[in-house]
Each structure stands twice: as C-alpha cells, then as structure tokens.
Enzyme design. Structure first.
Site, PDB file in Angstrom:
ATOM      1  N   GLU A 256      37.928  36.931  46.582  1.00  0.00           N
ATOM      2  CA  GLU A 256      36.683  36.977  45.796  1.00  0.00           C
ATOM      3  C   GLU A 256      36.483  35.659  45.073  1.00  0.00           C
ATOM      4  O   GLU A 256      35.375  35.136  44.977  1.00  0.00           O
ATOM      5  CB  GLU A 256      36.752  38.139  44.784  1.00  0.00           C
ATOM      6  CG  GLU A 256      35.437  38.437  44.069  1.00  0.00           C
ATOM      7  CD  GLU A 256      35.288  37.768  42.703  1.00  0.00           C
ATOM      8  OE1 GLU A 256      34.238  37.936  42.083  1.00  0.00           O
ATOM      9  OE2 GLU A 256      36.201  37.036  42.267  1.00  0.00           O
ATOM     10  N   GLU A 257      37.591  35.119  44.566  1.00  0.00           N
ATOM     11  CA  GLU A 257      37.506  33.905  43.739  1.00  0.00           C
ATOM     12  C   GLU A 257      37.126  32.661  44.544  1.00  0.00           C
ATOM     13  O   GLU A 257      36.781  31.642  43.972  1.00  0.00           O
ATOM     14  CB  GLU A 257      38.838  33.673  43.012  1.00  0.00           C
ATOM     15  CG  GLU A 257      39.288  34.834  42.116  1.00  0.00           C
ATOM     16  CD  GLU A 257      38.485  34.969  40.823  1.00  0.00           C
ATOM     17  OE1 GLU A 257      37.474  34.251  40.666  1.00  0.00           O
ATOM     18  OE2 GLU A 257      38.867  35.808  39.987  1.00  0.00           O
TER      19      GLU A 257
ATOM     20  N   HIS B   3      38.755  43.416  43.588  1.00  0.00           N
ATOM     21  CA  HIS B   3      39.366  42.295  44.311  1.00  0.00           C
ATOM     22  C   HIS B   3      40.800  42.081  43.845  1.00  0.00           C
ATOM     23  O   HIS B   3      41.107  42.119  42.670  1.00  0.00           O
ATOM     24  CB  HIS B   3      38.526  41.027  44.251  1.00  0.00           C
ATOM     25  CG  HIS B   3      38.470  40.297  42.937  1.00  0.00           C
ATOM     26  ND1 HIS B   3      39.404  39.342  42.589  1.00  0.00           N
ATOM     27  CD2 HIS B   3      37.593  40.350  41.907  1.00  0.00           C
ATOM     28  CE1 HIS B   3      39.085  38.836  41.398  1.00  0.00           C
ATOM     29  NE2 HIS B   3      38.004  39.439  40.948  1.00  0.00           N
TER      30      HIS B   3
ATOM     31  N   ASP C 230      35.340  45.194  38.693  1.00  0.00           N
ATOM     32  CA  ASP C 230      35.917  43.864  38.477  1.00  0.00           C
ATOM     33  C   ASP C 230      36.016  43.626  36.967  1.00  0.00           C
ATOM     34  O   ASP C 230      34.999  43.374  36.321  1.00  0.00           O
ATOM     35  CB  ASP C 230      35.030  42.804  39.151  1.00  0.00           C
ATOM     36  CG  ASP C 230      35.682  41.429  39.178  1.00  0.00           C
ATOM     37  OD1 ASP C 230      36.755  41.255  38.558  1.00  0.00           O
ATOM     38  OD2 ASP C 230      35.108  40.520  39.820  1.00  0.00           O
TER      39      ASP C 230
ATOM     40  N   HIS D  46      40.966  33.347  34.474  1.00  0.00           N
ATOM     41  CA  HIS D  46      41.142  32.076  35.209  1.00  0.00           C
ATOM     42  C   HIS D  46      42.068  31.110  34.474  1.00  0.00           C
ATOM     43  O   HIS D  46      41.970  29.900  34.668  1.00  0.00           O
ATOM     44  CB  HIS D  46      39.793  31.418  35.522  1.00  0.00           C
ATOM     45  CG  HIS D  46      38.870  32.308  36.306  1.00  0.00           C
ATOM     46  ND1 HIS D  46      37.524  32.069  36.437  1.00  0.00           N
ATOM     47  CD2 HIS D  46      39.106  33.463  36.987  1.00  0.00           C
ATOM     48  CE1 HIS D  46      36.972  33.019  37.176  1.00  0.00           C
ATOM     49  NE2 HIS D  46      37.913  33.881  37.521  1.00  0.00           N
TER      50      HIS D  46
ATOM     51  N   ASP E 106      41.382  40.094  35.461  1.00  0.00           N
ATOM     52  CA  ASP E 106      40.550  39.631  36.581  1.00  0.00           C
ATOM     53  C   ASP E 106      41.402  39.411  37.829  1.00  0.00           C
ATOM     54  O   ASP E 106      41.939  38.341  38.022  1.00  0.00           O
ATOM     55  CB  ASP E 106      39.848  38.335  36.167  1.00  0.00           C
ATOM     56  CG  ASP E 106      38.848  37.851  37.199  1.00  0.00           C
ATOM     57  OD1 ASP E 106      38.559  38.587  38.156  1.00  0.00           O
ATOM     58  OD2 ASP E 106      38.365  36.713  37.044  1.00  0.00           O
TER      59      ASP E 106
END
Ligand SMILES: *[C@@H]1O[C@H](CO)[C@@H](O)[C@H](O)[C@H]1NC(C)=O
Ligand SMILES: *[C@@H]1O[C@H](CO)[C@@H](O)[C@H](O)[C@H]1NC(C)=O
Length: 396
Positions: free
Chosen positions: A251-252, A200, A279, A358, A217
């Site tokens: 994706e998130e 992603h 991922d 994140h 990520d």
C-alpha cells in the site's frame, strides 16, 4: 504520458536528501547509494505514477516517489495496472443494494468473544519485524508469519466442516511481499457476490531503509480484521454469500498490492458487492473523543451510509464524517475498478496519528494514545460487516 514538472520538488530534496526525515538520524550521509542490503529497491528505477488532477500518469523514479510521499503527496503507482477500471463499464451485475441489518443476536454473540489479548499479541509480533516494507526481506518474513498465523488460527478455531469451505492463498506480485487472501465460500448456489474486508500488511519509514514497526499504520487494521476473522470462524459462521479477508502488500508504494488484486478481480468479472478498508484503528489522540472516522470522499455513498448504520447498531462509540483525499488507502483501488468501497479510520482524519506513522516510533508502547480497546471496536465493525452483508447460513 508526460513528464511532470516535479523537478523543483525533487531537486530541492536531492540537494539535501535526508532533510525530509528530520525525526530520524540518518546513518547514510549525504550521498545516496542506489542499493541497500536486505532490500530489493532500486532508487533510480522508473515508475509510472498517477497523481490527483493529472490526466495522464507521469514517470518518476522510486526516489522521487519516496520524496513525493514524504511531502504528503498521494498517488497510485500504475506501472503494472494502467488498465485498472477499463472493464467497469461492461460489468453486467446490477448495482448492489444493502438491506437493513437483520442479524442482531448472532452478531452480538460473536462480538462478545473478541479478545483484546489476541490483538495485543498480534501487534507485538507484527511490529517485531524491523520493517514490513514490501521490497524487503523482513517484509517477506512478516508476510510469511501472517500467512502461517491465519493457517494456524483456521485449524485451531474453525469447525472441520467449515475448514473445507475456507481457502488461504498468497497473491504473488513482482516484488518480494505477497498479498494474502482468505476466502470463506458462501452456501448459496445462486449468489455469485463477494464481500471483501481489507487492510494493508506492509509498513514503511519515510526513508524506507530505516526501521518501521508500523504498529498503527497498518498493523492495527491488519490485526483488527484478523481477530474478527478468528472470532467469526470460532463461532462456526459460514456466510451465504462468499466473504474474503485481504491483507494487501505494498500500500505504501502507491496502492500497488490492492490495485493488482482489484485488477485480477476485474479481469475475471468477479461480482464484488462491497469492500471495506481498515487502515489505522488504534490511535485515540489525547484530549479527543473516542470515535470512528467514516471517510466520505472517494467512497461509495450507499455503502458508507450502511457502514454508519452498523456503527450505530453494534459499536460502543459514535462515528464522525471525515475526508482523507485522493488515493489515501486501498479502498481507492477497488473504487478505481468500479466496485463499491468504503474506508473506516481511527478518528477524524485531522485527529488521526500524524505524529508517529512512517517513523521508527510508530509503536504500540510509545504513548497511551495507542489503544487495543479502540482496535477492538473496528474488529466489531468487521464482524458486523461480514455477517450482515455475507449472511449467516442456517445450516452452519
Ligand atoms: C439487539 O440485541 C440486544 C441483546 O442481544 C438487545 O438489547 C437490543 O435491543 C437488540 N437491538 C435491536 C435493534 O434489535
Ligand atoms: C469455493 O467456491 C469456488 C467456486 O465458487 C470453488 O472454485 C472453490 O474450490 C471453493 N473453495 C473451497 C475451499 O471450497
């Protein structure tokens, strides 16, 4: 559909809206505006969300989704794909089988050409966007950069004849950022199957309006598979069966991009023989053994075993069984559509990068635990997966 009693969770979070983001200084104060410049995200917009163990999807606002995610709850946002998987029972293609690897020499020749510098350059550029959030202007810019990069690499590295069999396409969505799909047609006229390698492209901060370089990520997976693609076409490889590389948007946001793509394939009755998701491929936690995490829950057992065999044969590091739970990355969308899919990650799930993802610190230069050599092991796996399951046409 029902409203779930997420109220306790949500009202606690709303009372102190930014308390969840304690590794960030919020410039916003306690009152949440509903719109932010450069973002097309309305926090009060209702969404339909499928949570683990719930029979029916529930209605949540975008803000409630963000808060649930920050608490570690994973979900499909099914607002646009409520029917994903409904046609799986009618599919006519036989369950695919995966014959033992048989392209040792040719795979190894490609592996020798995988280039660490390309991975490093790619990560530097991809993390230079403030965020790759799927509803942001910079998330559109990063997607456009990716699309152009793939086009340039194809022109530079693929032999002219091979270029005629390659298509590079944006898959548009209802939000800003498109998914990107590259297809290399197979030479076989009687095999309608397709092998998919995915990652992603989007990133997010726990609070989406803050910076999100998303190096691990999933900048890492995105660049690992891009380098695999470059090395394959540079070798003049054309598969017998079609092979595609996918970079999913959103994706998130609850596996939104991959669900939309999988739904399109399902509705066209595409024969997806195998899908492999990458991922997070860069992080080797200090004090741990370098290895490949093979996800064993919510994945296809036969294809998972095959993936392990490829690690044994072609990689310099071992695999370890691990689990990541419900809806944890885009392979889950393909599984929901009834297609065999697997997921490979940087380590066992507990040893993976929980510290920086994140946040504004998901950077390649934050710690020596971020390893381009480790990323290359996943490029190797993607090359092996493409060649062993797609084949290598003798005419190329
Ligand atoms: C694969 O090829 C390498 C050399 O290219 C060789 O050393 C190795 O033994 C081969 N492995 C198998 C399983 O054939
Ligand atoms: C790939 O094959 C499909 C049919 O299988 C065809 O529609 C498409 O035009 C081909 N793409 C290229 C780039 O040759």
């Amino acid at each position: 559909m029902k409203f779930l009693a997420l109220f306790a969770l949500v009202s606690a979070a709303v009372a102190t809206p930014l308390a969840l983001y304690d590794n960030e200084q919020s410039p916003l104060g306690d009152v949440l505006p509903t719109e932010y410049p450069g973002f097309d995200l309305k926090l009060d917009a209702p969404r339909l969300v499928q949570l683990e163990g719930q029979e029916e999807p529930v209605v949540m606002t975008e803000l409630e989704k963000i808060q649930a995610k920050a608490q570690g709850i994973r979900f499909f946002d099914v607002t646009e794909t409520t029917d994903l998987g409904s046609l799986a029972q009618f599919r006519t293609a036989a369950k695919p089988s995966y014959p033992p690897p048989s392209h040792n020499e040719s795979v190894r020749a490609v592996l020798d050409t995988l280039n660490i510098q390309n991975l490093e350059d790619g990560i530097k550029k991809f993390t230079s966007f403030r965020t790759r959030y799927y509803r942001s202007d910079t998330g559109k810019q990063s997607q456009t950069w990716l699309l152009n990069k793939i086009t340039e690499l194809t022109k530079e590295f693929a032999p002219k004849l091979l270029q005629n069999s390659i298509s590079i396409q944006e898959f548009p969505h209802t939000w800003t950022q498109s998914s990107v799909i590259v297809r290399i047609n197979g030479t076989s006229t009687d095999d309608d199957g397709v092998v998919i390698i995915g990652a992603h492209q989007d990133s997010t901060n726990n609070w989406p309006f803050l910076p999100a370089p998303g190096a691990d990520d999933d900048g890492s997976g995105s660049m690992s598979i891009l380098e695999a693609y470059r090395a394959l076409i540079a070798a003049g490889w054309q598969p017998e069966r079609a092979v595609e590389f996918h970079w999913y948007a959103a994706e998130e946001g609850g596996l939104l991009g991959s669900q939309a793509v999988a739904r399109s394939y399902e509705s066209r009755n595409v024969n997806v023989v195998a899908m492999s998701q990458y991922d997070m491929t860069a992080f080797v936690k200090r004090g741990t053994r370098e290895q490949v995490g093979i996800i064993t829950d919510f994945t296809d057992p036969d294809l998972t075993q095959y993936n392990k065999d490829l690690v044994d044969l072609y990689l310099d590091i071992p695999w370890v069984d691990t689990q990541c739970g419900y809806a944890c990355s885009d392979h889950a969308s393909w599984r929901k559509a009834g297609y065999p899919s697997v997921f490979t990650i940087e380590s066992s799930f507990p040893e993976s990068n929980h510290q920086y993802i994140h946040t504004a610190n998901d950077r390649y230069d934050i710690s020596d635990e971020f390893s381009f050599e480790h990323m290359r092991e996943f490029s190797k796996l993607a090359v092996a997966f493409a060649v062993e399951l797609g084949g290598w046409s003798k005419s190329s």
